[in-house]
Design a protein around this motif. Structure first.
Motif, PDB file in Angstrom:
ATOM      1  N   PHE A  99      46.093   8.193  34.526  1.00 36.73           N
ATOM      2  CA  PHE A  99      46.561   8.562  33.466  1.00 36.73           C
ATOM      3  C   PHE A  99      45.664   8.970  32.117  1.00 36.73           C
ATOM      4  CE2 PHE A  99      50.155   9.024  36.432  1.00 36.73           C
ATOM      5  CZ  PHE A  99      50.332  10.579  36.065  1.00 36.73           C
ATOM      6  N   PHE A 100      45.272   7.624  32.145  1.00 35.61           N
ATOM      7  CA  PHE A 100      44.686   6.901  31.346  1.00 35.61           C
ATOM      8  C   PHE A 100      43.125   7.543  31.239  1.00 35.61           C
ATOM      9  CE2 PHE A 100      47.359   4.267  29.223  1.00 35.61           C
ATOM     10  CZ  PHE A 100      46.607   2.980  28.577  1.00 35.61           C
ATOM     11  N   GLY A 148      31.070   2.153  24.103  1.00 39.00           N
ATOM     12  CA  GLY A 148      31.729   2.653  24.996  1.00 39.00           C
ATOM     13  C   GLY A 148      29.574   3.505  24.700  1.00 39.00           C
ATOM     14  N   GLN A 149      28.806   3.251  24.006  1.00 40.26           N
ATOM     15  CA  GLN A 149      27.211   3.837  24.619  1.00 40.26           C
ATOM     16  C   GLN A 149      27.403   2.680  25.786  1.00 40.26           C
ATOM     17  OE1 GLN A 149      24.850   2.844  21.164  1.00 40.26           O
ATOM     18  NE2 GLN A 149      24.853   5.189  21.156  1.00 40.26           N
ATOM     19  N   GLU A 150      27.257   1.452  26.077  1.00 38.05           N
ATOM     20  CA  GLU A 150      27.119   0.333  26.973  1.00 38.05           C
ATOM     21  C   GLU A 150      28.314   0.674  28.255  1.00 38.05           C
ATOM     22  OE1 GLU A 150      28.811  -3.699  28.696  1.00 38.05           O
ATOM     23  OE2 GLU A 150      28.991  -3.511  26.185  1.00 38.05           O
ATOM     24  N   MET A 151      29.935   1.768  28.073  1.00 38.39           N
ATOM     25  CA  MET A 151      29.701   1.719  29.665  1.00 38.39           C
ATOM     26  C   MET A 151      29.703   3.030  30.124  1.00 38.39           C
ATOM     27  SD  MET A 151      31.875  -0.320  30.455  1.00 38.39           S
ATOM     28  CE  MET A 151      32.837  -0.484  31.567  1.00 38.39           C
ATOM     29  N   HIS A 152      28.586   3.737  29.014  1.00 35.87           N
ATOM     30  CA  HIS A 152      28.192   5.131  29.290  1.00 35.87           C
ATOM     31  C   HIS A 152      26.965   5.081  30.569  1.00 35.87           C
ATOM     32  CE1 HIS A 152      27.615   9.620  27.606  1.00 35.87           C
ATOM     33  NE2 HIS A 152      26.906   9.316  29.703  1.00 35.87           N
ATOM     34  N   GLU A 170      29.078  19.198  17.444  1.00 31.09           N
ATOM     35  CA  GLU A 170      28.403  18.676  18.445  1.00 31.09           C
ATOM     36  C   GLU A 170      28.128  17.352  18.221  1.00 31.09           C
ATOM     37  OE1 GLU A 170      26.570  21.043  17.279  1.00 31.09           O
ATOM     38  OE2 GLU A 170      27.376  22.680  18.620  1.00 31.09           O
ATOM     39  N   ALA A 171      27.634  16.462  17.691  1.00 33.39           N
ATOM     40  CA  ALA A 171      26.654  15.428  17.179  1.00 33.39           C
ATOM     41  C   ALA A 171      28.473  14.429  17.212  1.00 33.39           C
ATOM     42  CB  ALA A 171      26.464  14.728  16.541  1.00 33.39           C
ATOM     43  N   GLN A 172      29.016  15.039  16.083  1.00 36.52           N
ATOM     44  CA  GLN A 172      30.763  14.124  15.795  1.00 36.52           C
ATOM     45  C   GLN A 172      30.787  14.174  16.520  1.00 36.52           C
ATOM     46  OE1 GLN A 172      32.231  16.452  12.959  1.00 36.52           O
ATOM     47  NE2 GLN A 172      29.949  15.842  11.653  1.00 36.52           N
ATOM     48  N   LEU A 173      31.595  15.223  17.876  1.00 32.04           N
ATOM     49  CA  LEU A 173      32.113  15.456  19.288  1.00 32.04           C
ATOM     50  C   LEU A 173      31.640  14.406  20.045  1.00 32.04           C
ATOM     51  CD1 LEU A 173      34.920  16.593  21.148  1.00 32.04           C
ATOM     52  CD2 LEU A 173      33.230  17.820  21.266  1.00 32.04           C
ATOM     53  N   GLU A 174      30.728  13.950  20.041  1.00 35.80           N
ATOM     54  CA  GLU A 174      29.396  13.494  21.523  1.00 35.80           C
ATOM     55  C   GLU A 174      30.301  11.830  20.553  1.00 35.80           C
ATOM     56  OE1 GLU A 174      28.430  13.718  24.149  1.00 35.80           O
ATOM     57  OE2 GLU A 174      28.395  15.956  23.769  1.00 35.80           O
ATOM     58  N   ARG A 175      30.678  11.893  19.486  1.00 38.81           N
ATOM     59  CA  ARG A 175      30.697  10.324  18.605  1.00 38.81           C
ATOM     60  C   ARG A 175      32.203   9.606  19.430  1.00 38.81           C
ATOM     61  NH1 ARG A 175      28.649   5.681  15.090  1.00 38.81           N
ATOM     62  NH2 ARG A 175      30.850   4.629  14.678  1.00 38.81           N
ATOM     63  N   TYR A 180      35.848   6.347  22.270  1.00 42.69           N
ATOM     64  CA  TYR A 180      37.589   6.797  23.315  1.00 42.69           C
ATOM     65  C   TYR A 180      37.184   7.192  24.426  1.00 42.69           C
ATOM     66  CZ  TYR A 180      38.863   6.397  18.706  1.00 42.69           C
ATOM     67  OH  TYR A 180      39.507   6.091  16.989  1.00 42.69           O
ATOM     68  N   ASN A 181      36.866   7.980  25.442  1.00 42.86           N
ATOM     69  CA  ASN A 181      37.095   7.866  26.873  1.00 42.86           C
ATOM     70  C   ASN A 181      35.952   6.925  26.977  1.00 42.86           C
ATOM     71  OD1 ASN A 181      36.756   9.417  29.335  1.00 42.86           O
ATOM     72  ND2 ASN A 181      35.117   9.761  28.789  1.00 42.86           N
ATOM     73  N   TRP A 182      34.590   6.250  26.516  1.00 46.42           N
ATOM     74  CA  TRP A 182      34.243   5.570  27.587  1.00 46.42           C
ATOM     75  C   TRP A 182      34.283   4.015  26.483  1.00 46.42           C
ATOM     76  CZ3 TRP A 182      31.290   6.794  31.061  1.00 46.42           C
ATOM     77  CH2 TRP A 182      30.976   8.565  31.568  1.00 46.42           C
ATOM     78  N   GLY A 183      34.569   3.951  25.417  1.00 49.91           N
ATOM     79  CA  GLY A 183      34.750   2.464  24.851  1.00 49.91           C
ATOM     80  C   GLY A 183      36.068   1.769  25.232  1.00 49.91           C
TER      81      GLY A 183
END
Length: 264
Positions: A99-100, A148-152, A170-175, A180-183
């Motif tokens: 679920f996470f 997050g960038q490392e995990m991406h 768009e850039a704010q959403l990517e951040r 949170y998703n990747w990091g």
């Protein structure tokens, strides 16, 4: 030569093994009474033909199934498959971790519904659950972004800068996604990289996502160790959960990606 009765027996054995003696797993309310022929077809084609294929192990198949059912909001069937996942060896924390992993793909409302259901199942089964607390709230936001960038990169390979203004929506959403998703989520330890890729592929396939995101996700799955056989098997497995049209389209995209990567 395998007969249809052989497939039926294999399907019933698979159901029985995953149910661990719970006879309710054999019942398909509505289907039993209205379409007994369909119940047999499901037992033969899904449980006797697809679930018994060698390309994925049972834990991986359970992970893919739970992801697909959550994506579709199929809570009744999800209940059975959470129990089956526990019966074949996934830990309670690993089930919760699915679920996470799904949060940024299917959204918070669907995940909350799934977690409420999972809590009920654990209580019914007498499972004393201790949540895994891995998130570090003491990280600076820039540290979480860097993680997050490392995990991406680890899961998706190198990615090109879009050139968008850093102050754009768009850039704010990517951040937020990188943080949170990747990091915060992809860095957790309870599922391995291959299992996280399976969840993502299952969600995208069930949603019918056919754009560049699916191509990148397939490339990323190869990068974290899934073989072309395993990736194709994920889509075969999903054919009777998310529909064969979605599954076949995903397979065609995968074949194109494999050709680009020089994979047989």
């Amino acid at each position: 030569m395998t007969t249809l009765n052989d497939r039926l027996r294999a399907g019933q054995e698979m159901r029985g093994m995953m149910a661990a003696g719970d006879s309710s797993h054999y019942a398909l309310p509505g289907v039993d009474q209205l379409a007994p022929d369909l119940k047999r077809i499901i037992d033969e084609a899904l449980f006797g033909t697809i679930w018994t294929r060698p390309g994925l192990d049972l834990k991986q198949r359970c992970v893919a199934t739970i992801s697909a059912l959550m994506t579709q909001g199929e809570l009744n069937l999800l209940r059975r498959h959470i129990v089956r996942a526990l019966n074949v060896g996934l830990t309670p924390n690993q089930v919760v971790e699915i679920f996470f992993q799904s949060t940024f793909y299917i959204g918070v409302p669907a995940v909350e519904s799934g977690l409420r259901l999972t809590k009920d199942i654990f209580e019914e089964l007498g499972i004393e659950f201790e949540p895994a607390l891995e998130y570090d709230p003491n990280l600076h936001t820039d540290e979480l972004f860097a993680l997050g960038q490392e995990m991406h990169r680890r899961h998706m390979g190198s990615f090109t800068e879009t050139g968008m203004d850093s102050d754009s929506p768009e850039a704010q959403l990517e951040r937020i996604i990188d943080e949170y998703n990747w990091g915060a989520i992809y860095s957790r330890s309870l599922l391995d990289d291959k299992e996280r890729a399976i969840i993502s592929l299952a969600a995208l396939t069930s949603m019918g996502v056919y754009d560049a995101q699916m191509r990148r996700r397939i490339r990323g799955a190869v990068g974290v160790g899934l073989t072309s056989t395993e990736i194709m098997e994920i889509f075969i497995h999903l054919s009777m959960y998310g529909g064969y049209v979605n599954a076949r389209t995903s397979m065609r995209i995968a074949r194109s990606v494999f050709n680009e990567l020089g994979i047989d």
